[in-house]
Design a protein around this motif. Structure first.
Motif, PDB file in Angstrom:
ATOM      1  N   GLU A 102      25.243  50.475  24.846  1.00 38.45           N
ATOM      2  CA  GLU A 102      24.825  51.650  24.119  1.00 38.45           C
ATOM      3  C   GLU A 102      23.477  51.996  24.275  1.00 38.45           C
ATOM      4  O   GLU A 102      23.373  53.140  23.972  1.00 38.45           O
ATOM      5  CB  GLU A 102      25.235  51.098  22.537  1.00 38.45           C
ATOM      6  N   SER A 105      21.152  54.292  21.443  1.00 38.62           N
ATOM      7  CA  SER A 105      21.837  54.160  20.157  1.00 38.62           C
ATOM      8  C   SER A 105      22.027  52.955  19.236  1.00 38.62           C
ATOM      9  O   SER A 105      22.180  52.670  18.180  1.00 38.62           O
ATOM     10  CB  SER A 105      23.323  54.903  20.177  1.00 38.62           C
ATOM     11  N   ARG A 108      18.759  52.265  17.453  1.00 39.43           N
ATOM     12  CA  ARG A 108      18.536  53.237  16.249  1.00 39.43           C
ATOM     13  C   ARG A 108      19.549  52.432  15.316  1.00 39.43           C
ATOM     14  O   ARG A 108      19.101  52.645  13.982  1.00 39.43           O
ATOM     15  CB  ARG A 108      19.274  54.655  16.433  1.00 39.43           C
ATOM     16  N   ARG A 109      20.678  51.889  15.442  1.00 40.65           N
ATOM     17  CA  ARG A 109      21.578  51.544  14.638  1.00 40.65           C
ATOM     18  C   ARG A 109      20.923  50.246  14.027  1.00 40.65           C
ATOM     19  O   ARG A 109      20.914  50.081  12.722  1.00 40.65           O
ATOM     20  CB  ARG A 109      23.014  50.974  15.110  1.00 40.65           C
ATOM     21  N   SER A 113      19.526  50.176  10.190  1.00 39.81           N
ATOM     22  CA  SER A 113      20.245  49.498   9.206  1.00 39.81           C
ATOM     23  C   SER A 113      19.395  48.092   8.545  1.00 39.81           C
ATOM     24  O   SER A 113      19.608  47.681   7.200  1.00 39.81           O
ATOM     25  CB  SER A 113      21.344  48.675   9.966  1.00 39.81           C
TER      26      SER A 113
END
Length: 337
Positions: A102, A105, A108-109, A113
């Motif tokens: 990924e 991304s 970022r996740r 979170s």
């Protein structure tokens, strides 16, 4: 199941006192603290992970970003991952593995979170798109590998990164009298991504070869028998005088050895082979390979130790370089007269 209240009763203190000892939020007298800690050990009380996270503002989780690509040698990646998880557990941390391709991304996740306190990155590219996001986040991070810019990160790799490993291979073959060398590299996609370890190995190898007056031919290879057969045919067509091979592709080792036997080229009497690979690959092949070992477990241990130090505010950014070592075995010998 032992509860916090059980621990408090056993120690003769209030439940809030036990909570303060565990969280460190309030000063507790040394005598009371020792009594609570002794009670916890004797009862086998394990604080709830969620409660610990709320108390400390930490999740006690490390995110390990390890893309499992089809063009990479998965066993060595998994050896590093297992060593990361084992060493992290010794520090009281668990590991969240992210194995997808990924890129940014996934960063970022994880950051968005709040799942992880810190990040370890593998399969590092020279210009890795994940790094700007990590720099901006301020989240503690360690890279296993070297990007083109290391500012803001701790990096763990081989001494002089993999360039030093490539140079060692050339020096060994040159010392045995070999003057023409072929390099069997990783799959083409690895170089297209500008993956750091692959690029740096070839750069170090070529640089040292120029200094020693050796000719080098580099050919990326998927590592299958068919791909190796095609690459080997091209190599001997272009440079029939080649007597030394450097292999940085674990999957290509056995196809190469098998094809050399089929071509009636004896190892090491006619052709010498040196590999940059994990020790088990060097030892388990049909010929015990002279190799520069990839110290997977030590790289993982260093990465975790430095990351924990960064989480706890005990360390600044640095580049940690492990010394590569070439071990001579049955696959290399003097160049044929």
């Amino acid at each position: 199941m032992v509860t916090l209240a059980d621990g408090a009763q056993y120690a003769g203190v209030s439940a809030s006192t036990v909570s303060y000892v565990l969280s460190g939020k309030r000063p507790i007298s040394e005598g009371t603290k020792q009594r609570v800690e002794r009670s916890i050990r004797e009862l086998g009380y394990l604080p709830n992970a969620g409660a610990r996270a709320l108390a400390s503002s930490r999740s006690n989780i490390i995110a390990l970003m390890m893309p499992l690509r089809t063009d990479m040698y998965v066993p060595v990646m998994m050896e590093i991952a297992i060593a990361v998880a084992t060493n992290a557990r010794e520090h009281g941390f668990d590991v969240l593995m992210l194995t997808g391709e990924e890129g940014p991304s996934a960063v970022r996740r994880v950051i968005g979170s709040g799942l992880a306190d810190a990040v370890i990155l593998m399969d590092v590219e020279l210009d890795d798109g994940r790094l700007p996001l990590l720099r901006e986040s301020g989240r503690p991070a360690v890279l296993i590998g070297l990007p083109s810019r290391t500012t803001g990160f701790t990096c763990v790799d081989l001494d002089l990164d993999f360039a030093g490993a490539g140079a060692l291979c050339v020096e060994h073959l040159a010392g045995l009298g070999h003057r023409e060398i072929a390099v069997i590299g990783e799959a083409p996609a690895v170089y297209e991504r500008k993956t750091g370890f692959a690029e740096r190995t070839v750069d170090g190898l070529r640089s040292r070869a120029r200094q020693l007056g050796l000719r080098v031919l580099h050919r990326p290879c998927e590592g299958t028998y068919a791909a190796m057969a095609s690459a080997l045919g091209q190599i001997f067509t272009e440079r029939p005088g080649i007597t030394g091979f450097v292999v940085q592709n674990e999957q290509a080792v056995e196809p190469l050895l098998g094809l050399l036997r089929q071509d009636r080229r004896a190892v090491p009497e006619d052709v010498s082979v040196v590999a940059v690979c994990p020790e088990q690959v060097a030892l388990q092949g049909s010929v015990r390979l002279t190799s520069v070992t990839i110290p997977a477990r030590e790289m993982a241990r260093q990465a975790v130790d430095h990351l924990i130090a960064k989480i706890e505010g005990r360390a600044d950014d640095e580049v940690v370089l492990l010394e590569p070592e070439l071990v001579t075995r049955a696959s290399s010998g003097p160049a044929p007269a």
